[in-house]
Motif scaffolding. Structure first.
Motif, mmCIF file in Angstrom:
data_model
loop_
_atom_site.group_PDB
_atom_site.id
_atom_site.type_symbol
_atom_site.label_atom_id
_atom_site.label_comp_id
_atom_site.label_asym_id
_atom_site.label_seq_id
_atom_site.Cartn_x
_atom_site.Cartn_y
_atom_site.Cartn_z
ATOM 1 N N ILE A 22 0.867 -0.981 0.176
ATOM 2 C CA ILE A 22 0.254 0.524 0.153
ATOM 3 C C ILE A 22 0.645 1.389 0.462
ATOM 4 O O ILE A 22 0.713 1.684 -0.703
ATOM 5 N N GLU A 23 2.288 1.178 0.743
ATOM 6 C CA GLU A 23 3.050 2.653 1.158
ATOM 7 C C GLU A 23 3.983 2.871 -0.344
ATOM 8 O O GLU A 23 3.623 3.757 -0.815
ATOM 9 N N ILE A 24 4.340 1.833 -1.000
ATOM 10 C CA ILE A 24 4.820 1.791 -2.098
ATOM 11 C C ILE A 24 3.388 2.570 -3.424
ATOM 12 O O ILE A 24 3.735 3.379 -4.338
ATOM 13 N N VAL A 42 -1.013 -2.242 -7.209
ATOM 14 C CA VAL A 42 -0.085 -2.776 -6.982
ATOM 15 C C VAL A 42 0.022 -3.270 -5.319
ATOM 16 O O VAL A 42 0.503 -4.093 -4.528
ATOM 17 N N ALA A 43 -1.513 -2.087 -5.054
ATOM 18 C CA ALA A 43 -1.599 -2.409 -3.579
ATOM 19 C C ALA A 43 -1.824 -3.725 -2.660
ATOM 20 O O ALA A 43 -1.878 -4.095 -1.950
ATOM 21 N N PHE A 50 -8.640 1.322 -2.050
ATOM 22 C CA PHE A 50 -7.731 2.488 -2.111
ATOM 23 C C PHE A 50 -8.373 3.811 -1.841
ATOM 24 O O PHE A 50 -7.649 4.813 -1.124
ATOM 25 N N GLN A 51 -9.131 4.138 -2.907
ATOM 26 C CA GLN A 51 -9.420 5.268 -2.737
ATOM 27 C C GLN A 51 -9.623 6.106 -0.657
ATOM 28 O O GLN A 51 -9.800 7.213 -0.461
ATOM 29 N N GLN A 52 -10.163 4.829 -0.014
ATOM 30 C CA GLN A 52 -10.855 5.018 1.295
ATOM 31 C C GLN A 52 -9.139 5.152 2.312
ATOM 32 O O GLN A 52 -9.198 6.268 3.038
#
Length: 78
Positions: A22-24, A42-43, A50-52
């Motif tokens: 997630i960080e990447i 990717v996450a 992801f938007q949340q």
């Protein structure tokens, strides 16, 4: 391309593999290197999730023409 990071480094950082992904993805997205959809891939999570995460961190949506086209294609497929 694939690479591996020894678990001891993730443990030292207090992160799981999922958290690192997630960080990447967030870094790539914030740099406008990848779209929202690709960042979610990717996450390893849905675009909504992801938007949340982005919203919780006050990261704005990069909404350019390519992203709009990708979103429109997704919406049209419903």
């Amino acid at each position: 391309m694939q690479f591996s990071i020894p678990m001891r480094y993730l443990e030292a950082a207090g992160m799981t593999e999922q958290e690192l992904r997630i960080e990447i993805a967030l870094i790539f997205y914030q740099r406008r290197s990848i779209s929202l959809g690709k960042a979610a891939e990717v996450a390893g999570i849905s675009k909504t999730d992801f938007q949340q995460i982005m919203a919780s961190r006050k990261i704005p949506v990069n909404y350019d023409l390519d992203a709009w086209k990708e979103d429109k294609t997704s919406i049209d497929s419903f």
